[in-house]
Motif scaffolding. Sequence first.
Motif, PDB file in Angstrom:
ATOM      1  N   ASP A  67       0.845  -1.211   0.000  1.00  0.00           N
ATOM      2  CA  ASP A  67       0.000   0.000   0.000  1.00  0.00           C
ATOM      3  C   ASP A  67       0.869   1.246   0.000  1.00  0.00           C
ATOM      4  O   ASP A  67       0.595   2.202  -0.722  1.00  0.00           O
ATOM      5  N   GLU A  68       1.916   1.225   0.839  1.00  0.00           N
ATOM      6  CA  GLU A  68       2.811   2.402   0.899  1.00  0.00           C
ATOM      7  C   GLU A  68       3.538   2.569  -0.430  1.00  0.00           C
ATOM      8  O   GLU A  68       3.660   3.664  -0.954  1.00  0.00           O
ATOM      9  N   ARG A  69       4.045   1.451  -0.955  1.00  0.00           N
ATOM     10  CA  ARG A  69       4.765   1.502  -2.230  1.00  0.00           C
ATOM     11  C   ARG A  69       3.878   2.028  -3.354  1.00  0.00           C
ATOM     12  O   ARG A  69       4.319   2.706  -4.272  1.00  0.00           O
ATOM     13  N   TRP A  70       2.593   1.698  -3.274  1.00  0.00           N
ATOM     14  CA  TRP A  70       1.666   2.009  -4.376  1.00  0.00           C
ATOM     15  C   TRP A  70       0.759   3.205  -4.077  1.00  0.00           C
ATOM     16  O   TRP A  70      -0.329   3.299  -4.627  1.00  0.00           O
ATOM     17  N   GLN A  71       1.231   4.088  -3.211  1.00  0.00           N
ATOM     18  CA  GLN A  71       0.390   5.244  -2.863  1.00  0.00           C
ATOM     19  C   GLN A  71      -0.035   6.048  -4.093  1.00  0.00           C
ATOM     20  O   GLN A  71      -1.141   6.548  -4.180  1.00  0.00           O
ATOM     21  N   LYS A  72       0.897   6.157  -5.063  1.00  0.00           N
ATOM     22  CA  LYS A  72       0.573   6.955  -6.255  1.00  0.00           C
ATOM     23  C   LYS A  72       0.002   6.093  -7.381  1.00  0.00           C
ATOM     24  O   LYS A  72      -0.109   6.531  -8.513  1.00  0.00           O
ATOM     25  N   GLY A  73      -0.272   4.855  -7.064  1.00  0.00           N
ATOM     26  CA  GLY A  73      -0.801   3.946  -8.082  1.00  0.00           C
ATOM     27  C   GLY A  73       0.077   2.718  -8.181  1.00  0.00           C
ATOM     28  O   GLY A  73       1.297   2.792  -8.024  1.00  0.00           O
ATOM     29  N   ALA A  74      -0.574   1.593  -8.466  1.00  0.00           N
ATOM     30  CA  ALA A  74       0.167   0.332  -8.522  1.00  0.00           C
ATOM     31  C   ALA A  74       1.052   0.273  -9.759  1.00  0.00           C
ATOM     32  O   ALA A  74       0.696   0.771 -10.827  1.00  0.00           O
ATOM     33  N   GLU A  75       2.216  -0.328  -9.598  1.00  0.00           N
ATOM     34  CA  GLU A  75       3.109  -0.570 -10.738  1.00  0.00           C
ATOM     35  C   GLU A  75       4.005  -1.752 -10.381  1.00  0.00           C
ATOM     36  O   GLU A  75       4.272  -2.011  -9.207  1.00  0.00           O
ATOM     37  N   ALA A  76       4.437  -2.461 -11.383  1.00  0.00           N
ATOM     38  CA  ALA A  76       5.271  -3.640 -11.135  1.00  0.00           C
ATOM     39  C   ALA A  76       6.058  -3.976 -12.397  1.00  0.00           C
ATOM     40  O   ALA A  76       5.584  -3.740 -13.517  1.00  0.00           O
ATOM     41  N   TYR A  77       7.218  -4.522 -12.199  1.00  0.00           N
ATOM     42  CA  TYR A  77       8.067  -4.959 -13.319  1.00  0.00           C
ATOM     43  C   TYR A  77       7.325  -6.058 -14.090  1.00  0.00           C
ATOM     44  O   TYR A  77       6.925  -7.078 -13.485  1.00  0.00           O
ATOM     45  N   LEU A  78       7.080  -5.831 -15.333  1.00  0.00           N
ATOM     46  CA  LEU A  78       6.319  -6.750 -16.195  1.00  0.00           C
ATOM     47  C   LEU A  78       4.935  -7.061 -15.628  1.00  0.00           C
ATOM     48  O   LEU A  78       4.320  -8.063 -15.980  1.00  0.00           O
ATOM     49  N   GLY A  79       4.497  -6.212 -14.706  1.00  0.00           N
ATOM     50  CA  GLY A  79       3.190  -6.419 -14.071  1.00  0.00           C
ATOM     51  C   GLY A  79       3.213  -7.477 -12.991  1.00  0.00           C
ATOM     52  O   GLY A  79       2.184  -7.787 -12.393  1.00  0.00           O
ATOM     53  N   MET A  80       4.409  -8.014 -12.691  1.00  0.00           N
ATOM     54  CA  MET A  80       4.478  -9.180 -11.799  1.00  0.00           C
ATOM     55  C   MET A  80       5.324  -9.002 -10.542  1.00  0.00           C
ATOM     56  O   MET A  80       5.067  -9.653  -9.536  1.00  0.00           O
ATOM     57  N   CYS A  81       6.396  -8.177 -10.627  1.00  0.00           N
ATOM     58  CA  CYS A  81       7.366  -8.139  -9.523  1.00  0.00           C
ATOM     59  C   CYS A  81       7.541  -6.710  -9.008  1.00  0.00           C
ATOM     60  O   CYS A  81       7.625  -5.771  -9.799  1.00  0.00           O
ATOM     61  N   VAL A  82       7.665  -6.587  -7.685  1.00  0.00           N
ATOM     62  CA  VAL A  82       7.872  -5.276  -7.064  1.00  0.00           C
ATOM     63  C   VAL A  82       9.154  -5.350  -6.243  1.00  0.00           C
ATOM     64  O   VAL A  82       9.299  -6.232  -5.387  1.00  0.00           O
ATOM     65  N   SER A  83      10.048  -4.424  -6.504  1.00  0.00           N
ATOM     66  CA  SER A  83      11.327  -4.410  -5.796  1.00  0.00           C
ATOM     67  C   SER A  83      11.102  -4.206  -4.292  1.00  0.00           C
ATOM     68  O   SER A  83      10.282  -3.384  -3.885  1.00  0.00           O
ATOM     69  N   GLY A  84      11.839  -4.967  -3.494  1.00  0.00           N
ATOM     70  CA  GLY A  84      11.650  -4.882  -2.040  1.00  0.00           C
ATOM     71  C   GLY A  84      10.617  -5.890  -1.545  1.00  0.00           C
ATOM     72  O   GLY A  84      10.360  -5.977  -0.344  1.00  0.00           O
ATOM     73  N   PHE A  85      10.029  -6.625  -2.463  1.00  0.00           N
ATOM     74  CA  PHE A  85       9.067  -7.673  -2.103  1.00  0.00           C
ATOM     75  C   PHE A  85       9.551  -8.987  -2.731  1.00  0.00           C
ATOM     76  O   PHE A  85       8.981  -9.492  -3.707  1.00  0.00           O
ATOM     77  N   PRO A  86      10.664  -9.516  -2.170  1.00  0.00           N
ATOM     78  CA  PRO A  86      11.274 -10.701  -2.788  1.00  0.00           C
ATOM     79  C   PRO A  86      10.321 -11.891  -2.781  1.00  0.00           C
ATOM     80  O   PRO A  86       9.436 -11.988  -1.933  1.00  0.00           O
ATOM     81  N   ASN A  87      10.512 -12.745  -3.741  1.00  0.00           N
ATOM     82  CA  ASN A  87       9.762 -14.013  -3.808  1.00  0.00           C
ATOM     83  C   ASN A  87       8.254 -13.800  -3.890  1.00  0.00           C
ATOM     84  O   ASN A  87       7.483 -14.658  -3.456  1.00  0.00           O
ATOM     85  N   LEU A  88       7.865 -12.642  -4.398  1.00  0.00           N
ATOM     86  CA  LEU A  88       6.435 -12.380  -4.613  1.00  0.00           C
ATOM     87  C   LEU A  88       6.195 -12.177  -6.106  1.00  0.00           C
ATOM     88  O   LEU A  88       6.904 -11.394  -6.749  1.00  0.00           O
ATOM     89  N   PHE A  89       5.246 -12.895  -6.640  1.00  0.00           N
ATOM     90  CA  PHE A  89       4.853 -12.714  -8.044  1.00  0.00           C
ATOM     91  C   PHE A  89       3.349 -12.464  -8.100  1.00  0.00           C
ATOM     92  O   PHE A  89       2.588 -13.062  -7.341  1.00  0.00           O
ATOM     93  N   ILE A  90       2.982 -11.555  -8.983  1.00  0.00           N
ATOM     94  CA  ILE A  90       1.563 -11.200  -9.105  1.00  0.00           C
ATOM     95  C   ILE A  90       1.070 -11.626 -10.491  1.00  0.00           C
ATOM     96  O   ILE A  90       1.660 -11.257 -11.504  1.00  0.00           O
ATOM     97  N   VAL A  91       0.016 -12.414 -10.497  1.00  0.00           N
ATOM     98  CA  VAL A  91      -0.622 -12.783 -11.762  1.00  0.00           C
ATOM     99  C   VAL A  91      -1.755 -11.781 -11.997  1.00  0.00           C
ATOM    100  O   VAL A  91      -2.522 -11.497 -11.067  1.00  0.00           O
ATOM    101  N   TYR A  92      -1.868 -11.246 -13.214  1.00  0.00           N
ATOM    102  CA  TYR A  92      -2.874 -10.216 -13.561  1.00  0.00           C
ATOM    103  C   TYR A  92      -2.650  -8.967 -12.696  1.00  0.00           C
ATOM    104  O   TYR A  92      -3.572  -8.397 -12.128  1.00  0.00           O
ATOM    105  N   GLY A  93      -1.385  -8.595 -12.590  1.00  0.00           N
ATOM    106  CA  GLY A  93      -1.007  -7.430 -11.804  1.00  0.00           C
ATOM    107  C   GLY A  93      -1.147  -6.138 -12.606  1.00  0.00           C
ATOM    108  O   GLY A  93      -1.797  -6.108 -13.665  1.00  0.00           O
ATOM    109  N   PRO A  94      -0.515  -5.053 -12.124  1.00  0.00           N
ATOM    110  CA  PRO A  94      -0.632  -3.756 -12.780  1.00  0.00           C
ATOM    111  C   PRO A  94      -0.221  -3.805 -14.249  1.00  0.00           C
ATOM    112  O   PRO A  94       0.725  -4.506 -14.622  1.00  0.00           O
ATOM    113  N   ASN A  95      -0.929  -3.065 -15.073  1.00  0.00           N
ATOM    114  CA  ASN A  95      -0.621  -2.929 -16.505  1.00  0.00           C
ATOM    115  C   ASN A  95      -0.586  -4.254 -17.266  1.00  0.00           C
ATOM    116  O   ASN A  95       0.195  -4.420 -18.204  1.00  0.00           O
TER     117      ASN A  95
END
Length: 504
Positions: free
Chosen positions: A364-392
């Motif tokens: 929530d803190e990371r995405w205060q200005k809106g969600a974003e993720a590398y390839l829509g799947m990975c967020v730096s600082g959140f290791p070992n987390l993958f998002i399916v159908y994530g941002p963009n």
Amino acid sequence: MSIPRTPKIAIIGTGFGGLGMAYYLKQAGIESFTIFEKADDVGGVWRENTYPGAACDIPSHLYSFSFEPHYPWARRYGRQSEILDYLRHVAHKYDLRSHVRFKQEVIGADFDARRSLWILSLRDGGSFEADLLISAVGQLHQPQIPVIAGIERFVGRAFHSARWQHDFDFHGKTAAVVGTGPSAVQLVPELAKQVKKLYVFQRSPGWCIPKYDRPYTRFERFLLTRIPQLHSLDRGKMFWLIEYLASALQPKSRINSLAKAIFKYGSRLLMRLQVKDAALRQKLTPDYPLGCKRTLLSNEWLATLAAPNVEVVTAPIASATPSGLATTDGKAYAVDALVYGTGFEATQFLAPMRITGLDQRTLDERWQKGAEAYLGMCVSGFPNLFIVYGPNTNLGAGSIIFMLECQQKYIVQAVKLMRDKGLASIDVLSQAERAFTDDIQARSRGSVYEAGCHSWYLTADGRNSNNWIGYMTDYKRAVRTLETAHFLLTPRVDIETRPNLLAA
Ligand SMILES: Cc1cc2nc3c(=O)[nH]c(=O)nc-3n(C[C@H](O)[C@H](O)[C@H](O)COP(=O)(O)OP(=O)(O)OC[C@H]3O[C@@H](n4cnc5c(N)ncnc54)[C@H](O)[C@@H]3O)c2cc1C
């Protein structure tokens, strides 16, 4: 040397995202995963959206898994119950249910950096530890309920399209539908057949084009059963046709002028044929470019809005009264039931789960200005987390299942990498994430999605946080190979021998 070990994986959700993920893990010989599903069945949005007329806008031969293309669909565009049955069939055929913990809602997850694992908190007070966390909770999962002053005074029924109250009988009643998005477009024609009077509250109209839907004939079904390759052939044809039509959402070029013309004249012709009243036609004509909001597919929507028992109300809702709704122009609308066809909290992604990564920072803190993720799947600082159908990773035109499968294959690469290299963690580098998100935001600014309309693709600040910019094939290319140089890879042995961390 790190010893290869298959990571223990937690997946959240059993829609197309979670089930497809489970299938691809099993295909890779990985069985060490548990799926958490808060409901008592698989199905995701197709279990939840049971409103009358609920159906898909992409032909079933394309809106289905590539690994399970042969299914006896009754019609070109699957209806809700048929798609739900398809997902149940996939879960059964590939023995995915045995991995699912039903009625287990994940309310949060904390990354334990010392042990390099995620600790999931469950609604029932339990917890679960996993090396890798895969969220597959979808983008269209939390209903968006508009704030209407005084709604608590309304004595009739009020519910969201995704929480349909089947015990309410609309026959002979007066009802209101708030919203004119894709769900409303499907349910309004069905409700109009039942009610005495229907008010449709519209904030802004959508572009509507015909839907080439029909049941398959007995002969077609016979052929499709006997020659399964026909499914794949039709799938390929639909893919490339839709990929071409999606070019209408790209800036004008010689290649897409035909696609743009098909949409433009298709929607105008439909309007001319179905809405004879010029004043109503004007009310229903969008003032923004095609594609800015999700394009509506229906042969009945416009005709229904022109029906004698239906009234389109464009004045903003001011408040609710005990008997219905009042608008800012001083008019009142007495109704027995109020249906919110107002869509979903699409820009909230993993919310309401609280996901805490390194340094106690939450998503929530990371995405205060809106969600974003590398390839829509990975967020730096959140290791070992993958998002399916994530941002963009949503599409303005195309099959989401295609996008999900691209992600599922990519995530399997990450799991294999962790297993084969004995990695404790894999964390996308912030530079790689920034380069990706800067690029997609720059391209969003020139895109049709940020062309001035109000849509569920955008954050409150008008930033595109949901849609992929480009074609389905572009995304496939972007995620085909996991670039190890874009990640910080930490071997398990490093974690195990880090005295300061162990002591922490
Ligand atoms: C009415 C409707 C029509 C649509 N039509 C189309 C279409 O025509 N074409 C198209 O491409 N896409 C369409 N979509 C988009 C659709 O969301 C995707 O196509 C796809 O189904 C998404 O699947 P998913 O698994 O990612 O998410 P979902 O289907 O939303 O599944 C998420 C699952 O996660 C579970 N879950 C959520 N939070 C938790 C938690 N905290 N703990 C445990 N479990 C949890 C949910 O119960 C659910 O089962 C439509 C969506 C809707 C709502």
